[in-house]
Design an enzyme around this catalytic site. Structure first.
Site, PDB file in Angstrom:
ATOM      1  N   HIS A   3       2.438   7.797   6.785  1.00 36.16           N
ATOM      2  CA  HIS A   3       1.615   6.629   6.455  1.00 36.16           C
ATOM      3  C   HIS A   3       2.144   5.868   5.248  1.00 36.16           C
ATOM      4  O   HIS A   3       1.736   6.148   4.121  1.00 36.16           O
ATOM      5  CB  HIS A   3       0.188   7.091   6.140  1.00 36.16           C
ATOM      6  CG  HIS A   3      -0.583   7.549   7.331  1.00 36.16           C
ATOM      7  ND1 HIS A   3      -1.347   6.708   8.097  1.00 36.16           N
ATOM      8  CD2 HIS A   3      -0.687   8.775   7.900  1.00 36.16           C
ATOM      9  CE1 HIS A   3      -1.907   7.389   9.087  1.00 36.16           C
ATOM     10  NE2 HIS A   3      -1.519   8.645   8.991  1.00 36.16           N
ATOM     11  N   GLU A  39       1.251   3.006   4.296  1.00 37.66           N
ATOM     12  CA  GLU A  39       0.146   2.275   3.658  1.00 37.66           C
ATOM     13  C   GLU A  39      -0.643   3.166   2.704  1.00 37.66           C
ATOM     14  O   GLU A  39      -1.387   2.662   1.875  1.00 37.66           O
ATOM     15  CB  GLU A  39      -0.768   1.657   4.729  1.00 37.66           C
ATOM     16  CG  GLU A  39      -1.789   2.595   5.354  1.00 37.66           C
ATOM     17  CD  GLU A  39      -1.201   3.546   6.397  1.00 37.66           C
ATOM     18  OE1 GLU A  39       0.033   3.657   6.474  1.00 37.66           O
ATOM     19  OE2 GLU A  39      -1.998   4.200   7.106  1.00 37.66           O
ATOM     20  N   CYS A  74       1.360   6.284  12.808  1.00 30.12           N
ATOM     21  CA  CYS A  74       0.587   7.457  13.216  1.00 30.12           C
ATOM     22  C   CYS A  74      -0.026   7.241  14.597  1.00 30.12           C
ATOM     23  O   CYS A  74       0.687   7.172  15.583  1.00 30.12           O
ATOM     24  CB  CYS A  74      -0.449   7.793  12.146  1.00 30.12           C
ATOM     25  SG  CYS A  74      -1.130   9.447  12.314  1.00 30.12           S
TER      26      CYS A  74
END
Lengths: 258, 81
Positions: free
Chosen positions: A215, A217, A97
């Site tokens: 994302h 994560e 990002c």
């Protein structure tokens, strides 16, 4: 007298860069510790030392409040000098990002991320198709696998000129494309107007740098809503362990110093 | 001391989403004669320099390095004083 045998490979230690305004640094660190059994080491933007980490994550957020352009100020942070050297030496770097935006601004990846086509901040689950599994970040995925991973950005429209685009295609550097649940890259499946649905690219001298807008994560365990990001961290961990094992074997095979 | 103004605009080839939205609003207001609305940034600064040309060249270096992204933006510089 023989020197002591070399120690076996330690678990990978992964540096997570922290800028003022980073907000996905802890998520990235948690994902590292929970998915690949590594240790997260937080690297402050004003430092100039990577502390011998095995890989670097440039996480998401709004570094320096996105002043001027997303990533424009962060690229000049002191920590980015060793990150650029690490990149040139073939070290594995993952930009997520805002991290992707920073790596593009720094010239470590080609192209730029422009304002989303629909002008909205897009914060929702999207689908990604894995276009390339021959990278240190995607070896644990199947070619064409469809991942469900959240995205959260206002400036994510991947943009580049025709020469860069042709090079990305020619070098098979597109790693992820936006798609629908069935893996089709329809216009509706493109959340931000990115050129050719591009969501992530690989670059660097040894294809050692990955930038992506979604994302992984935030898709690293079931209670987050998706575990589809785990494969990326597992791939990274495997690549680092392979490198460590190779170095370990080479060290053992080398004649003992006299 | 020179007053320098930098105008940063999106390259013409790049879709300007803000400009398009504003243009739609402009047309809703009845200004159908207004087209090709594009939005950019204005950056003002004071530059300590001996001449207008020196100030311009300092500002251009800064544009190339920081103020404009060469992939998506172009810039124009005005020097006053």
């Amino acid at each position: 007298m023989n020197s002591a045998p070399p120690a076996p490979p330690a678990p990978p230690r992964i540096g997570v860069v922290v800028f003022p305004g980073s907000n996905c640094d802890t998520d990235a660190g948690n994902a590292v510790e929970q998915t690949l059994g590594g240790e997260a080491s937080y690297l402050w933007h004003a430092d100039k030392d990577l502390e011998n980490v095995d890989a670097v994550i440039v996480p998401g957020g709004f570094s320096y409040g996105d002043a001027l352009r997303a990533g424009a100020i962060a690229r000049f942070a002191p920590i980015m000098e060793p990150v650029a050297r690490f990149t040139a030496d073939g070290g594995l770097v993952l930009g997520i990002c805002n991290g992707f935006q920073i790596l593009c601004e720094a010239g470590l990846l080609p192209g730029a991320l422009a304002r989303n086509e629909g002008l909205r901040f897009v914060c929702r689950q999207v689908y990604l198709r894995v276009e390339n599994t021959d990278t240190p970040f995607t070896s644990h995925y199947r070619p064409g696998q469809v991942l469900r991973i959240p995205t959260a950005h206002g400036e994510g429209r991947f943009t580049c000129d025709d020469a860069v685009y042709d090079r990305l295609i020619g070098e098979n550097a597109v790693v992820f494309r936006y798609c629908d649940a069935d893996g089709r890259s329809t216009p509706e499946a493109n959340p931000n107007g990115s050129r050719d649905h591009i969501a992530g690219i690989v670059g660097g001298p040894q294809r050692n740098v990955l930038g992506m807008m979604p994302h992984p994560e935030r898709a690293a365990c079931a209670w987050l809503g998706s575990e589809d990001g785990v494969g990326l961290f597992e791939s990274l961990g495997a690549a680092l362990l392979d490198g460590k094992r190779a170095a370990f074997a080479a060290q053992r095979a080398a004649p003992a110093p006299v | 001391m020179a007053k320098v103004t930098v105008f940063v605009t999106l390259k013409p080839t790049l879709l300007d989403t803000q400009g398009r939205t504003v243009e739609n609003a402009v047309h809703h207001l009845g200004y159908s004669d207004v087209t090709d609305v594009r939005i950019g940034k204005v950056i003002e600064m004071d530059v300590a320099a001996d001449s207008a040309e020196a100030a311009r060249s300092r500002a251009a270096a800064l544009c190339d390095k920081l103020l404009a992204n060469p992939v998506t933006e172009s810039y124009r510089i005005e020097v006053d004083g």
